[in-house]
Design an enzyme around this catalytic site. Structure first.
Site, PDB file in Angstrom:
ATOM      1  N   ALA A  45      34.653  54.990  43.913  1.00 51.32           N
ATOM      2  CA  ALA A  45      34.901  56.178  43.097  1.00 51.32           C
ATOM      3  C   ALA A  45      34.220  57.401  43.687  1.00 51.32           C
ATOM      4  O   ALA A  45      34.787  58.494  43.711  1.00 51.32           O
ATOM      5  CB  ALA A  45      34.425  55.944  41.663  1.00 51.32           C
ATOM      6  N   GLU A  46      32.973  57.243  44.171  1.00 56.20           N
ATOM      7  CA  GLU A  46      32.249  58.380  44.740  1.00 56.20           C
ATOM      8  C   GLU A  46      31.383  57.936  45.919  1.00 56.20           C
ATOM      9  O   GLU A  46      30.793  56.850  45.902  1.00 56.20           O
ATOM     10  CB  GLU A  46      31.322  59.031  43.704  1.00 56.20           C
ATOM     11  N   THR A  47      31.300  58.813  46.905  1.00 53.03           N
ATOM     12  CA  THR A  47      30.296  58.724  47.956  1.00 53.03           C
ATOM     13  C   THR A  47      29.479  60.013  47.902  1.00 53.03           C
ATOM     14  O   THR A  47      30.050  61.108  47.923  1.00 53.03           O
ATOM     15  CB  THR A  47      30.931  58.558  49.340  1.00 53.03           C
ATOM     16  N   CYS A  71      29.038  64.624  39.666  1.00 45.99           N
ATOM     17  CA  CYS A  71      29.175  63.177  39.504  1.00 45.99           C
ATOM     18  C   CYS A  71      27.837  62.594  39.065  1.00 45.99           C
ATOM     19  O   CYS A  71      26.850  62.682  39.797  1.00 45.99           O
ATOM     20  CB  CYS A  71      29.639  62.515  40.799  1.00 45.99           C
TER      21      CYS A  71
END
Length: 262
Positions: A45-47, A71
């Site tokens: 979903a996120e880096t 985020c």
């Protein structure tokens, strides 16, 4: 060139729960297209990417498809990495986001990490038929925040039973859609859908709680609330309404430490 990478399960007390985020702590910024390619390759979903600049950590977040404004779970994961792998001595880390300003993260003890984020500004709007059709169930109330829509339902059972049409949701001009209701065992529950960002359903969405916390704080007459995101992996959060800020707390579990070959 080798770049260290960490994968952390955020808002989780056990491995394979919560929301996995990748974290890269760098000496200097990589080109934007390389960071986007790393995020796409990770397919999480996120880096998060962070660089120490002028005494604070500048922080940016990428989904597999785009850079985002804020985020929560990847910020918590980044703080966990700095506290545990980079020997950050102070209990507080001051992050700076070019898109969201100052973000303060505190090691609250007993495994809890607390995020101090700006409160989302929301406005009540008329029900949006395109969203209702995509979600499959009309809400009691609809709100529009900075980047998301928030749909309020009457029960946890309704949230659990939602089966969105992701193709239709992808046509909605927003980062994502929050579905929330009172919880059976916690103050409020939620799910978060963001196909436009390449995330059909996000496991746990810290930033969405900057939208939900003020609403439920006022609705329930409580400043400190317990929350649960009802994804397949699930996530537990403690939220506190501070007026123009929201404190969001959770735990994190390390999954992977590795190196990227660049």
């Amino acid at each position: 060139m080798k770049q260290k990478i960490y994968q952390i399960d955020a808002f989780a007390s056990d491995l394979f729960k919560g929301n996995p985020a990748a974290v890269c702590v760098m000496d200097e910024w990589l080109p934007d297209d390389i960071m986007q390619s790393i995020a796409e390759e990770n397919n999480l979903a996120e880096t998060a990417f962070t660089v120490l600049e002028n005494g604070s950590y500048t922080l940016r977040w990428f989904t597999p498809e785009t850079e985002v404004d804020l985020c929560g779970h990847a910020t918590l994961a980044t703080a966990y990495v700095l506290f545990n792998y980079y020997d950050h001595q102070e209990n507080t880390i001051r992050f700076y986001s070019p898109r969201s300003g100052e973000l303060i993260v505190t090691n609250a003890g007993s495994g809890l990490i607390s995020l101090d984020f700006p409160t989302d500004e929301i406005a009540k709007i008329e029900s949006v038929s395109a969203i209702n059709q995509a979600i499959g169930q009309s809400p009691l109330e609809t709100f529009k925040g900075k980047t998301d829509y928030m749909l309020v339902y009457g029960s946890q059972k309704e949230i659990e039973s939602l089966n969105p049409n992701y193709f239709l949701l992808d046509q909605i001009d927003c980062r994502g859609v929050i579905a929330t209701a009172p919880g059976d065992e916690v103050d409020f529950v939620s799910r978060f859908f963001a196909p436009k960002c390449g995330i059909p359903e996000d496991p746990v969405t810290g930033s969405a709680h900057t939208t939900m916390t003020p609403y439920w704080s006022k609705k329930l007459g409580k400043e400190i609330l317990s929350a649960k995101q009802l994804s397949h992996r699930g996530g537990d959060l403690k939220c506190e309404d501070l007026g123009n800020r929201v404190k969001i707390s959770g735990r994190a579990v390390p999954y992977l430490v590795g190196e990227i070959e660049l």
